[in-house]
Design a protein around this motif. Structure first.
Motif, short mmCIF file in Angstrom:
data_model
loop_
_atom_site.label_atom_id
_atom_site.label_comp_id
_atom_site.label_asym_id
_atom_site.label_seq_id
_atom_site.Cartn_x
_atom_site.Cartn_y
_atom_site.Cartn_z
N LEU A 8 0.83 -1.21 0.00
CA LEU A 8 0.00 0.00 0.00
C LEU A 8 0.86 1.25 0.00
O LEU A 8 0.75 2.10 -0.89
N LEU A 9 1.74 1.36 0.97
CA LEU A 9 2.54 2.59 1.06
C LEU A 9 3.65 2.62 0.03
O LEU A 9 4.03 3.70 -0.43
N GLY A 10 4.16 1.48 -0.37
CA GLY A 10 5.18 1.46 -1.41
C GLY A 10 4.67 2.03 -2.72
O GLY A 10 5.33 2.84 -3.37
N VAL A 55 2.92 7.57 -6.20
CA VAL A 55 1.86 8.52 -6.58
C VAL A 55 2.09 9.85 -5.88
O VAL A 55 2.01 10.92 -6.49
N PHE A 56 2.39 9.79 -4.59
CA PHE A 56 2.65 11.01 -3.82
C PHE A 56 3.82 11.79 -4.39
O PHE A 56 3.78 13.02 -4.47
N ALA A 57 4.88 11.11 -4.78
CA ALA A 57 6.06 11.78 -5.33
C ALA A 57 5.71 12.54 -6.60
O ALA A 57 6.14 13.68 -6.79
N LEU A 105 12.46 11.12 -9.58
CA LEU A 105 11.06 10.72 -9.64
C LEU A 105 10.88 9.48 -10.51
O LEU A 105 10.09 8.58 -10.17
N LEU A 106 11.62 9.39 -11.61
CA LEU A 106 11.52 8.21 -12.47
C LEU A 106 11.92 6.94 -11.71
O LEU A 106 11.28 5.90 -11.86
N PHE A 107 12.94 7.05 -10.87
CA PHE A 107 13.36 5.89 -10.07
C PHE A 107 12.29 5.52 -9.04
O PHE A 107 12.03 4.34 -8.79
N ILE A 108 11.68 6.53 -8.43
CA ILE A 108 10.62 6.27 -7.44
C ILE A 108 9.43 5.60 -8.10
O ILE A 108 8.88 4.62 -7.59
N VAL A 109 9.02 6.10 -9.26
CA VAL A 109 7.90 5.51 -9.99
C VAL A 109 8.25 4.08 -10.42
O VAL A 109 7.41 3.17 -10.31
N ALA A 110 9.47 3.88 -10.88
CA ALA A 110 9.89 2.51 -11.26
C ALA A 110 9.81 1.58 -10.04
O ALA A 110 9.33 0.44 -10.15
N LEU A 162 6.21 0.68 -9.41
CA LEU A 162 5.72 -0.32 -10.38
C LEU A 162 6.24 -1.71 -10.03
O LEU A 162 5.50 -2.70 -10.16
N ILE A 163 7.49 -1.78 -9.59
CA ILE A 163 8.04 -3.08 -9.18
C ILE A 163 7.27 -3.62 -7.98
O ILE A 163 6.93 -4.81 -7.94
N ILE A 164 7.00 -2.76 -7.03
CA ILE A 164 6.23 -3.20 -5.85
C ILE A 164 4.84 -3.65 -6.25
O ILE A 164 4.33 -4.68 -5.79
N GLN A 165 4.20 -2.90 -7.15
CA GLN A 165 2.83 -3.22 -7.56
C GLN A 165 2.77 -4.51 -8.37
O GLN A 165 1.91 -5.35 -8.12
#
Length: 105
Positions: free
Chosen positions: A59-61, A66-68, A91-96, A99-102
């Protein structure tokens, strides 16, 4: 990830950014009313984000990604801040990571 989860995360991120902005404004001279409003909005964000019934770490991962995105866009568009290229790259690394977590097993 369902559309409802995406919308919940988006609304929660907007609440978190807005609550923090209220607290920031209150601390910078606009008084305790803004700080209290910010605290209430942040409590609402915490309630809202936890309506998605996933494992806490997932959830938080995913929510952090999204928050970032919302945070950087708000800083750039709403607060008229110059967001450096290094922040957009980060931000690209955070979004990546989100996606890995999801979608990871």
């Amino acid at each position: 990830m369902t559309v409802a989860a995406w919308l919940t995360f988006l609304a929660a991120a907007l609440m978190e950014v807005g609550g923090d902005a209220c607290i920031r404004r209150g601390l910078r001279g606009n008084g305790p009313g803004f700080i209290l409003l910010g605290a209430l909005v942040l409590a609402g964000y915490g309630l809202l984000v936890n309506t998605v019934s996933w494992d806490f770490s997932k959830l938080l991962g995913v929510y952090v990604a999204v928050f970032a995105v919302v945070s950087l866009v708000a800083g750039h568009v709403v607060f008229k801040e110059h967001v450096p290229l290094s922040s957009w790259l980060g931000l690209l690394f955070i979004v990546a990571g989100g996606l890995i977590i999801q979608y990871g097993s």
